[in-house]
Design a protein around this motif. Structure first.
Motif, PDB file in Angstrom:
ATOM      1  N   ASN A   2       0.799  -1.214   0.000  1.00 31.64           N
ATOM      2  CA  ASN A   2       0.000   0.000   0.000  1.00 31.64           C
ATOM      3  C   ASN A   2       0.836   1.270   0.000  1.00 31.64           C
ATOM      4  O   ASN A   2       0.384   2.301   0.468  1.00 31.64           O
ATOM      5  CB  ASN A   2      -0.945   0.007   1.211  1.00 31.64           C
ATOM      6  N   ALA A  48      -9.754   1.429  -4.190  1.00 29.62           N
ATOM      7  CA  ALA A  48      -8.817   0.593  -3.434  1.00 29.62           C
ATOM      8  C   ALA A  48      -8.060  -0.334  -4.385  1.00 29.62           C
ATOM      9  O   ALA A  48      -7.223  -1.112  -3.949  1.00 29.62           O
ATOM     10  CB  ALA A  48      -9.573  -0.230  -2.393  1.00 29.62           C
ATOM     11  N   CYS A  49      -8.343  -0.240  -5.671  1.00 32.00           N
ATOM     12  CA  CYS A  49      -7.746  -1.132  -6.668  1.00 32.00           C
ATOM     13  C   CYS A  49      -6.311  -0.733  -7.005  1.00 32.00           C
ATOM     14  O   CYS A  49      -5.958   0.440  -6.972  1.00 32.00           O
ATOM     15  CB  CYS A  49      -8.564  -1.101  -7.957  1.00 32.00           C
ATOM     16  N   THR A  60      -8.481  -9.936  -6.025  1.00 27.36           N
ATOM     17  CA  THR A  60      -7.838  -9.161  -4.961  1.00 27.36           C
ATOM     18  C   THR A  60      -8.394  -7.745  -4.930  1.00 27.36           C
ATOM     19  O   THR A  60      -8.705  -7.207  -3.859  1.00 27.36           O
ATOM     20  CB  THR A  60      -6.310  -9.137  -5.154  1.00 27.36           C
ATOM     21  N   ASN A  61      -8.545  -7.132  -6.107  1.00 33.95           N
ATOM     22  CA  ASN A  61      -9.136  -5.793  -6.168  1.00 33.95           C
ATOM     23  C   ASN A  61     -10.562  -5.792  -5.617  1.00 33.95           C
ATOM     24  O   ASN A  61     -10.964  -4.859  -4.922  1.00 33.95           O
ATOM     25  CB  ASN A  61      -9.114  -5.252  -7.592  1.00 33.95           C
ATOM     26  N   ARG A  63     -11.818  -7.723  -3.280  1.00 31.56           N
ATOM     27  CA  ARG A  63     -11.741  -7.781  -1.812  1.00 31.56           C
ATOM     28  C   ARG A  63     -11.365  -6.418  -1.235  1.00 31.56           C
ATOM     29  O   ARG A  63     -11.914  -5.989  -0.220  1.00 31.56           O
ATOM     30  CB  ARG A  63     -10.722  -8.838  -1.361  1.00 31.56           C
ATOM     31  N   ARG A  64     -10.427  -5.748  -1.878  1.00 32.07           N
ATOM     32  CA  ARG A  64      -9.998  -4.430  -1.406  1.00 32.07           C
ATOM     33  C   ARG A  64     -11.150  -3.418  -1.504  1.00 32.07           C
ATOM     34  O   ARG A  64     -11.343  -2.605  -0.607  1.00 32.07           O
ATOM     35  CB  ARG A  64      -8.780  -3.955  -2.195  1.00 32.07           C
ATOM     36  N   SER A  67     -13.599  -4.008   1.276  1.00 34.45           N
ATOM     37  CA  SER A  67     -13.063  -3.472   2.527  1.00 34.45           C
ATOM     38  C   SER A  67     -13.247  -1.956   2.590  1.00 34.45           C
ATOM     39  O   SER A  67     -13.664  -1.415   3.623  1.00 34.45           O
ATOM     40  CB  SER A  67     -11.573  -3.839   2.644  1.00 34.45           C
ATOM     41  N   TYR A 108      -5.089   2.712   1.311  1.00 30.35           N
ATOM     42  CA  TYR A 108      -5.210   1.718   0.246  1.00 30.35           C
ATOM     43  C   TYR A 108      -4.159   1.892  -0.846  1.00 30.35           C
ATOM     44  O   TYR A 108      -4.259   1.293  -1.911  1.00 30.35           O
ATOM     45  CB  TYR A 108      -6.626   1.741  -0.336  1.00 30.35           C
TER      46      TYR A 108
END
Length: 128
Positions: A2, A48-49, A60-61, A63-64, A67, A108
């Motif tokens: 991050n 958040a990607c 993964t993106n 999930r971010r 969040s 992020y």
């Protein structure tokens, strides 16, 4: 992962040329936004990607982004996207104070967010 990085010349151009949209909003850097989907005088666009500009797998993106969405609950927001050519990245359009948006974006690993105020041109806020 991050870590916020200073933007490359190519990244600056990509941010400036992208079209940012959500239901009821279309924005381009340096121009007034078309539409206004949320209450308030200012909006921020954040994601958040792909932290630090590094492409992550879609899963993964996702999930971010989930969040980040959980952290946006106190503020009105809409899901949108930034687009340039074939590249699309999900983002949130949020009616939240700019300072709080910068904190979340740094958390992020984002290099920048888009800030929009009613009656003014959309602008990039670099976080490095």
């Amino acid at each position: 992962m991050n870590r916020v990085r200073p933007p490359s010349g190519a990244a600056v151009l990509a941010y400036q040329r992208s079209v940012y949209s959500a239901p009821g909003l279309t924005a381009r850097i340096g121009q007034q936004a078309i539409g206004w989907p949320l209450p308030g005088r200012s909006l921020i666009l954040l994601s958040a990607c792909n932290p630090s500009g590094l492409r992550l797998p879609d899963r993964t993106n996702a999930r971010r982004m989930a969040s980040l969405a959980a952290q946006l609950r106190p503020w009105p927001y809409r899901l949108g996207a930034g687009r340039l050519g074939n590249w699309t990245e999900e983002l949130f359009v949020v009616a939240m104070p700019l300072a709080r948006g910068c904190v979340l974006a740094r958390r992020y690993g984002q290099n920048a967010i888009v800030a929009i105020r009613r009656g003014q041109a959309a602008r990039l806020v670099w976080l490095a």
